[in-house]
Each structure stands twice: as C-alpha cells, then as structure tokens.
Design an enzyme around this catalytic site. Structure first.
Site, PDB file in Angstrom:
ATOM      1  N   ASP A  66       0.818  -1.231   0.000  1.00 11.48           N
ATOM      2  CA  ASP A  66       0.000   0.000   0.000  1.00 11.48           C
ATOM      3  C   ASP A  66       0.847   1.275   0.000  1.00 11.48           C
ATOM      4  O   ASP A  66       0.300   2.374   0.084  1.00 11.48           O
ATOM      5  CB  ASP A  66      -0.928   0.019   1.227  1.00 11.48           C
ATOM      6  CG  ASP A  66      -2.259  -0.703   0.993  1.00 11.48           C
ATOM      7  OD1 ASP A  66      -2.673  -0.829  -0.179  1.00 11.48           O
ATOM      8  OD2 ASP A  66      -2.872  -1.127   1.988  1.00 11.48           O
ATOM      9  N   ARG A  91       0.453  -1.718   7.588  1.00 12.70           N
ATOM     10  CA  ARG A  91       1.012  -0.514   6.956  1.00 12.70           C
ATOM     11  C   ARG A  91       2.041   0.201   7.851  1.00 12.70           C
ATOM     12  O   ARG A  91       2.612   1.225   7.438  1.00 12.70           O
ATOM     13  CB  ARG A  91      -0.110   0.459   6.562  1.00 12.70           C
ATOM     14  CG  ARG A  91      -1.061  -0.106   5.506  1.00 12.70           C
ATOM     15  CD  ARG A  91      -1.897   0.989   4.851  1.00 12.70           C
ATOM     16  NE  ARG A  91      -1.085   1.887   4.028  1.00 12.70           N
ATOM     17  CZ  ARG A  91      -1.549   2.967   3.396  1.00 12.70           C
ATOM     18  NH1 ARG A  91      -2.824   3.291   3.509  1.00 12.70           N
ATOM     19  NH2 ARG A  91      -0.753   3.731   2.667  1.00 12.70           N
ATOM     20  N   ARG A 136      -9.968   5.831  10.651  1.00 16.02           N
ATOM     21  CA  ARG A 136      -8.510   5.740  10.738  1.00 16.02           C
ATOM     22  C   ARG A 136      -7.937   6.772  11.713  1.00 16.02           C
ATOM     23  O   ARG A 136      -7.613   6.433  12.841  1.00 16.02           O
ATOM     24  CB  ARG A 136      -7.890   5.910   9.352  1.00 16.02           C
ATOM     25  CG  ARG A 136      -8.369   4.883   8.311  1.00 16.02           C
ATOM     26  CD  ARG A 136      -7.905   3.478   8.645  1.00 16.02           C
ATOM     27  NE  ARG A 136      -8.317   2.507   7.653  1.00 16.02           N
ATOM     28  CZ  ARG A 136      -7.629   2.211   6.545  1.00 16.02           C
ATOM     29  NH1 ARG A 136      -6.499   2.812   6.270  1.00 16.02           N
ATOM     30  NH2 ARG A 136      -8.089   1.303   5.706  1.00 16.02           N
ATOM     31  N   HIS A 165     -11.403   7.184   4.543  1.00 14.31           N
ATOM     32  CA  HIS A 165     -10.495   8.332   4.654  1.00 14.31           C
ATOM     33  C   HIS A 165     -11.240   9.562   4.141  1.00 14.31           C
ATOM     34  O   HIS A 165     -12.014   9.458   3.177  1.00 14.31           O
ATOM     35  CB  HIS A 165      -9.250   8.146   3.760  1.00 14.31           C
ATOM     36  CG  HIS A 165      -8.148   7.333   4.351  1.00 14.31           C
ATOM     37  ND1 HIS A 165      -7.401   6.445   3.598  1.00 14.31           N
ATOM     38  CD2 HIS A 165      -7.631   7.301   5.606  1.00 14.31           C
ATOM     39  CE1 HIS A 165      -6.481   5.885   4.371  1.00 14.31           C
ATOM     40  NE2 HIS A 165      -6.594   6.386   5.593  1.00 14.31           N
ATOM     41  N   CYS A 259      -5.167   9.472  -3.379  1.00 15.46           N
ATOM     42  CA  CYS A 259      -4.435   8.603  -2.457  1.00 15.46           C
ATOM     43  C   CYS A 259      -2.986   8.434  -2.894  1.00 15.46           C
ATOM     44  O   CYS A 259      -2.089   8.228  -2.069  1.00 15.46           O
ATOM     45  CB  CYS A 259      -5.067   7.219  -2.396  1.00 15.46           C
ATOM     46  SG  CYS A 259      -6.760   7.170  -1.855  1.00 15.46           S
TER      47      CYS A 259
HETATM   48  N1  ARG Z   1      -5.383   0.058   1.063  1.00 12.45           N
HETATM   49  C1  ARG Z   1      -5.129   1.344   1.616  1.00 12.45           C
HETATM   50  C2  ARG Z   1      -5.689   1.434   3.015  1.00 12.45           C
HETATM   51  O1  ARG Z   1      -6.736   0.896   3.244  1.00 12.45           O
HETATM   52  C3  ARG Z   1      -5.693   2.423   0.743  1.00 12.45           C
HETATM   53  C4  ARG Z   1      -5.312   3.792   1.184  1.00 12.45           C
HETATM   54  C5  ARG Z   1      -5.955   4.869   0.361  1.00 12.45           C
HETATM   55  N2  ARG Z   1      -5.448   6.119   0.694  1.00 12.45           N
HETATM   56  C6  ARG Z   1      -6.165   7.245   0.849  1.00 12.45           C
HETATM   57  N3  ARG Z   1      -5.548   8.362   1.017  1.00 12.45           N
HETATM   58  N4  ARG Z   1      -7.476   7.209   0.871  1.00 12.45           N
HETATM   59  O2  ARG Z   1      -5.117   2.003   3.903  1.00 12.45           O
END
Ligand code: ARG
Length: 271
Positions: A66, A91, A136, A165, A259
């Site tokens: 990612d 991550r 998040r 997000h 992203c």
């Molecule tokens: N697979 C990543 C996650 O779930 C995607 C992140 C996407 N980033 C964003 N800025 N929306 O963390």
C-alpha cells in the site's frame, strides 16, 4: 480560474498487491495486475507533469503493497511535516520510510502521538484544516495537527466504511470550494460543511462509488477517476477543467488519484 503549480510526492507501485483487507474495497482473493497498476500510475504522473506540476518520488519498499498511497505518508505545510502512525499493523512500516524522506528533503518533522494517516484524512482548504475521523485518524490527533500547523482544525465525522479516509469523501477544488458526498458524514458534520462551504458541489453516490471524490485539484484543473463522469460534468459546469485517469487496479485496494498523491504545500505553517 488560475492554476497554482503544485509539488507532489508519489511512490511507484512496484510492489503493489492486495494481500490483506483493511477496508471494504480490498479482496485478497481477487486477481491484481501489478504491471497494469504501474502503467496506470505512470499515466497519473505524466498527467501532473503535463499540467506543469513537480513530482518527487520516494523509493517503494518490498513487502509494503500500500506504499503507493503516498497521501498517507504525512501531512506537509510549508517547511513542516507531520509523520504518520497507521491504524493497521500491515502498513506500520511505511511510516518510518516516509519520515526518512521528509528528513532527507529538509522538512522539520513532527511525530504523531495518536493514529494519524496523513493527508488521507487531513485536507487544507484556504485557512482551515479539515480533518476526518471515525475509521482511521484518531480524534486526539486533530488537536496535535492544530498545534503543529497553527491552522484551525475542523473535525469531520466519517460514517460509511467505504469512505474510510476523508479524501475518499471530499475533494478540495480551490481555496474556498470543495466537492463532497453528504451521506459519508454524520449529520453534525454535514451541517458544518454546509456552513463552511455553502457553494460546495454535492457528489452522487454513483460517482463516490468509483472513488470520484479521490481527486486532485490545482484551482483550475481537477484530475479525477475517469469513471466519475457525473462528477466531471458537475465540475465542468462550475468552470473547472476535468482530466479523467483510469486507476482501476489501484481501486482494488481502495485508492484513487488523490491517495497516490501527497501535496508538498508551499503554504505557511505556524511560527
Ligand atoms: N489500502 C489502503 C488502506 O486501506 C488504501 C489507502 C488509500 N489512501 C487514501 N488516502 N485514501 O489504507
């Protein structure tokens, strides 16, 4: 409308994969074409260069699929960079990689005290920092953002797990305008958005579901997923020039153009 030339940080998706699921878009059993992801990403980078923007690159790290989503690498305003702390262990190792890039590039780096997924959840519009929470970035990190950057932080509560997000639910079009999906926010946050941005573009669910709001504007042009045709028409009606890009492979991880793009903003951080 004037375009402002931008400086972005991006990460080539050399090691892109969908090996785990940390948002509803990710299905580790579905096939992913990494070579196609790289070609689509190259097209996005080329689009920025053709618009006259600068693109800096950070080296991808094997085992961090990612890492292509550079927006989650930090929040940068002026010479200050706030590093990140990911919610998910998968991550976690991206954070020090991005932190090291900021240090090497000469930014004054601040370490997060709580979960903070960078520009994925933190967007500057004029004199306000909009900060998402709910999935998040942790609410207490909003106070730290305000201390570090000296901009008033407006907390926005995200309520739909597909729009986990802030940058999947809201796009900054210029210094005073945004586009957003009202249904992605709590009733109170919707009221805040109406108050701050009475002229905002309201996106439809159909456009949000192709990650149409995961777009990058420079004040005049808006780079957005090609599939978000309704939103593109709404934006053209407002006088923006839209440029569609196809990032279908990266969408399998829940990401779009924004992203993949971290803004290295020239704006002034607090003194
Ligand atoms: N697979 C990543 C996650 O779930 C995607 C992140 C996407 N980033 C964003 N800025 N929306 O963390």
């Amino acid at each position: 409308m004037d375009a402002t030339s931008q400086r972005f940080l991006m990460c080539r998706p050399t090691y892109f994969a969908v090996d785990y699921a940390i948002n509803p878009w990710m299905d580790p059993t579905a096939p992913v074409d990494t070579a196609l992801a790289v070609r689509q990403w190259e097209q996005l980078r080329r689009t920025y260069l053709d618009l006259g923007h600068t693109v800096e690159l950070i080296d991808p790290v094997p085992g961090l699929p990612d890492m292509v989503f550079a927006a989650n690498g930090g929040t940068v305003i002026g010479d200050r960079a706030m590093a990140v702390q990911f919610r998910d262990p998968q991550r976690a190792d991206e954070a020090p990689a991005y932190r090291a890039w900021f240090e090497a590039a000469g930014f004054e780096v601040y370490d997060p005290k709580h979960v903070n997924e960078g520009e994925g959840d933190v967007l500057l519009v004029g004199d306000h920092l909009l900060a998402g929470t709910g999935f998040r970035t942790a609410h207490p990190s909003h106070a730290q953002l305000q201390e570090v950057f000296g901009y008033p932080v407006v907390t926005l509560q995200l309520v739909d797990p597909r729009f986990y997000h802030l940058d999947t639910a809201l796009t900054v079009l210029d210094e005073r305008t945004v586009a957003y999906l009202p249904e992605a926010f709590s009733p109170g946050s919707r009221a805040v958005l109406r108050r701050l941005f009475p002229d905002a573009v309201h996106a439809t669910m159909a456009d949000a579901e192709v990650l149409g709001l995961n777009a990058v504007g420079d004040g005049r042009h808006v780079v957005l997923p090609a599939q978000a045709t309704g939103l593109a028409a709404q934006l053209r009606d407002r006088g923006y020039q839209t440029i569609g890009v196809d990032l279908s492979e990266l969408r399998k991880a829940g990401g779009g153009p924004k992203c993949c793009t971290l803004r290295l903003r020239q704006g002034k951080a607090s003194q």
